[in-house]
Design an enzyme around this catalytic site. Structure first.
Site, PDB file in Angstrom:
ATOM      1  N   ASP A  18       0.815  -1.221   0.000  1.00 35.94           N
ATOM      2  CA  ASP A  18       0.000   0.000   0.000  1.00 35.94           C
ATOM      3  C   ASP A  18       0.843   1.263   0.000  1.00 35.94           C
ATOM      4  OD1 ASP A  18      -2.308  -1.620   0.179  1.00 35.94           O
ATOM      5  OD2 ASP A  18      -2.014  -1.786   2.330  1.00 35.94           O
ATOM      6  N   LYS A  21       2.301   2.146  -5.161  1.00 36.48           N
ATOM      7  CA  LYS A  21       3.083   1.708  -6.328  1.00 36.48           C
ATOM      8  C   LYS A  21       2.352   1.965  -7.641  1.00 36.48           C
ATOM      9  CE  LYS A  21       3.400  -2.417  -4.456  1.00 36.48           C
ATOM     10  NZ  LYS A  21       2.963  -2.132  -3.082  1.00 36.48           N
ATOM     11  N   GLY A  45      -4.185  -4.022  -4.711  1.00 38.40           N
ATOM     12  CA  GLY A  45      -5.145  -3.022  -5.145  1.00 38.40           C
ATOM     13  C   GLY A  45      -4.370  -1.772  -5.494  1.00 38.40           C
ATOM     14  N   HIS A  46      -4.185  -1.523  -6.767  1.00 40.65           N
ATOM     15  CA  HIS A  46      -3.396  -0.367  -7.189  1.00 40.65           C
ATOM     16  C   HIS A  46      -4.327   0.747  -7.667  1.00 40.65           C
ATOM     17  CE1 HIS A  46       0.458  -2.945  -7.834  1.00 40.65           C
ATOM     18  NE2 HIS A  46       0.133  -2.780  -6.569  1.00 40.65           N
ATOM     19  N   GLN A 222       2.194  -5.908  -3.120  1.00 43.21           N
ATOM     20  CA  GLN A 222       2.506  -6.001  -1.690  1.00 43.21           C
ATOM     21  C   GLN A 222       3.829  -5.266  -1.399  1.00 43.21           C
ATOM     22  OE1 GLN A 222       1.508  -9.357  -3.194  1.00 43.21           O
ATOM     23  NE2 GLN A 222      -0.445  -8.352  -2.955  1.00 43.21           N
TER      24      GLN A 222
HETATM   25  P1  IMP Z   1      -2.714 -12.670   1.389  1.00 43.91           P
HETATM   26  O1  IMP Z   1      -1.715 -12.130   0.435  1.00 43.91           O
HETATM   27  O2  IMP Z   1      -4.149 -12.368   0.995  1.00 43.91           O
HETATM   28  O3  IMP Z   1      -2.500 -14.141   1.668  1.00 43.91           O
HETATM   29  O4  IMP Z   1      -2.519 -11.937   2.813  1.00 43.91           O
HETATM   30  C1  IMP Z   1      -1.314 -12.074   3.568  1.00 43.91           C
HETATM   31  C2  IMP Z   1      -0.931 -10.759   4.231  1.00 43.91           C
HETATM   32  O5  IMP Z   1      -0.541  -9.820   3.223  1.00 43.91           O
HETATM   33  C3  IMP Z   1      -2.061 -10.098   5.011  1.00 43.91           C
HETATM   34  O6  IMP Z   1      -1.520  -9.400   6.109  1.00 43.91           O
HETATM   35  C4  IMP Z   1      -2.615  -9.086   4.019  1.00 43.91           C
HETATM   36  O7  IMP Z   1      -3.269  -8.006   4.652  1.00 43.91           O
HETATM   37  C5  IMP Z   1      -1.330  -8.644   3.335  1.00 43.91           C
HETATM   38  N1  IMP Z   1      -1.557  -8.135   1.972  1.00 43.91           N
HETATM   39  C6  IMP Z   1      -1.868  -8.831   0.869  1.00 43.91           C
HETATM   40  N2  IMP Z   1      -1.976  -8.019  -0.203  1.00 43.91           N
HETATM   41  C7  IMP Z   1      -1.718  -6.792   0.239  1.00 43.91           C
HETATM   42  C8  IMP Z   1      -1.640  -5.512  -0.410  1.00 43.91           C
HETATM   43  O8  IMP Z   1      -1.825  -5.355  -1.620  1.00 43.91           O
HETATM   44  N3  IMP Z   1      -1.333  -4.467   0.390  1.00 43.91           N
HETATM   45  C9  IMP Z   1      -1.077  -4.612   1.721  1.00 43.91           C
HETATM   46  N4  IMP Z   1      -1.127  -5.769   2.348  1.00 43.91           N
HETATM   47  C10 IMP Z   1      -1.448  -6.853   1.619  1.00 43.91           C
END
Ligand code: IMP
Length: 423
Positions: A18, A21, A45-46, A222
């Site tokens: 977040d 990017k 989510g971009h 991420q």
């Molecule tokens: P997952 O990727 O859905 O398995 O989630 C694993 C961890 O990564 C959790 O803490 C999510 O909140 C975090 N996470 C996954 N995608 C994002 C993102 O795009 N931004 C911030 N955190 C993320």
């Protein structure tokens, strides 16, 4: 491969995701021919603003609005139904064809079964990760267990049905799931025919383009602290989010890397569970969350907010080999009298440390050692470079000097033009 050109730029998140990017990939893609997402799935989510219109992309690379070649590489996990819907949403703005959208044949597929398992696991465990429940973990787990399905097989009816039949035979739970989720599964099958024309050996095509001098941007999702190896395990995502992961996920040699651009924010946020040393629980934290609109673009969850953690940022600079930092959202701090930042951690037994611990237990026991600098107390959106307040420049210099990396651009607002070039 001697003399390969260094025309691959890698964009990574340098915090817990977040960092903004999307906006920068959109800006940086102006100079590129190909933009390739290298990991993650629709957990990302971009957010991008095009002519003041807000767009949130979850799977398509953020360069898609620039009519570049968009790629979802081998290391990405693809939710075909969600991808189809995302393509439909923007079809009046961008015409996507097999020539400008390449889906790696090697990318693994997120099925409704994976999403179901993610949700089940999160709700049945005493220690949830706080995942996005998009099926990311179970899909990467199946990939590593060598029982997943890749895009090349998914778009082949015979292979896809074979995968389903195998699952039915091996897992009574899946059989039951399939019976109860007929509509979702029907949609999963239906979309395969539509996506077929986009599925290709994207890795070979990217490499050929690099060899012929084309510029490629590898877009991470991420952030570094969510990396499966180097993040705050187990509170991480299920794959490699760092620059070396881009090479492994796109099948590219290290020799083609030009710049590694690390995106961060002037403060830190985190969604989901896991330790966060500089987290704020007071009105300052609440103010940052409110002014920075810190709600997840994918799940809408409120993000935890805290002061900038330079120990963690330096760690990200080091393990990614970041050549340039872009730091977003300075405008969110406009009204603060004083800005704090952590330069070390104080640990009950280790004492004062200036490195990011390997274990979350240790990190959770760390108290941040703060230093501070005066705020600029001024609206910075729309300012020219020569008008940048000296207090803001000082904060930038602190970041550069601690991290030993140049801050080349800073974000001053959400719009595509709200930034200042410090070069
Ligand atoms: P997952 O990727 O859905 O398995 O989630 C694993 C961890 O990564 C959790 O803490 C999510 O909140 C975090 N996470 C996954 N995608 C994002 C993102 O795009 N931004 C911030 N955190 C993320």
């Amino acid at each position: 491969m001697k003399n390969i050109q260094k025309n691959l730029k890698i964009v990574v998140g340098s915090q817990w995701g977040d960092e903004g990017k999307g906006k920068w990939v959109d800006v940086l893609s102006n100079d590129c021919d190909i933009v390739a997402r290298f990991q993650g799935g629709n957990n990302a989510g971009h957010t991008i603003y095009i002519n003041s219109e807000k767009h949130v992309l979850h799977q398509l690379p953020s360069g898609v609005f620039k009519n570049k070649i968009s790629v979802l590489g081998a290391g990405v996990v693809i939710n075909p139904v969600a991808l189809f819907e995302e393509m439909e949403k923007i079809k009046n703005k961008v015409s996507l064809t097999a020539q400008n959208l390449w889906l790696s044949s090697r990318a693994h597929v997120i099925s409704p079964w994976h999403i179901f398992q993610d949700g089940q696991r999160e709700s049945s465990t005493a220690q949830p990760i706080g995942t996005t429940k998009r099926g990311i973990g179970p899909t990467y787990a199946d990939k590593a267990s060598r029982v997943g399905i890749r895009m090349g097989s998914y778009v082949d009816d015979h292979c896809r049905m074979g995968w389903i039949e195998n699952l039915k035979q091996e897992s009574p739970k899946f059989k039951e799931f399939y019976e109860q989720h007929k509509d979702e599964m029907a949609r999963f099958h239906e979309v395969a025919a539509y996506l077929k024309k986009f599925v290709t050996d994207s890795e070979r095509q990217i490499l050929e383009n690099i060899k012929s001098g084309k510029n490629v941007l590898a877009e991470g999702a991420q952030g570094t602290l969510l990396d499966i190896n180097f993040g705050t395990y187990p509170y991480v995502t299920s794959n490699s989010t760092i620059s070396s992961g881009a090479l492994a996920s796109l099948g590219l040699p290290p020799s083609c890397v030009g710049d590694v651009i690390g995106i961060g924010k002037a403060y830190v946020t985190r969604v989901g569970e896991g330790p966060f040393p500089t987290e704020l629980f007071d009105d300052v934290g609440k103010g940052i969350a409110q002014k920075g609109h810190e709600f997840g673009a994918t799940t809408g969850r409120p993000r935890r907010c805290g002061w900038l953690d330079l120990v963690a940022l330096k760690y990200a600079v080091d393990i990614n080999g970041i050549t340039n930092l872009i730091i977003n959202k300075f405008d969110v701090l406009n009204e603060l009298d004083t800005i704090k930042f952590a330069t070390a951690y104080e640990h009950p037994t280790l004492g004062k440390i200036d490195y990011f611990p390997t274990e979350i237990k240790t990190l959770a026991e760390c108290k941040p050692v703060y230093e501070s600098t005066p705020g600029w107390k001024k609206e910075i959106r729309g300012l020219r470079s020569y008008d940048i307040p000296s207090e803001l420049l000082k904060y930038v210099e602190i970041i550069e000097s601690y991290c030993q990396s140049k801050v080349c651009l800073i974000g001053t607002g959400p719009g595509p033009d709200d930034y200042l070039d410090l070069n």
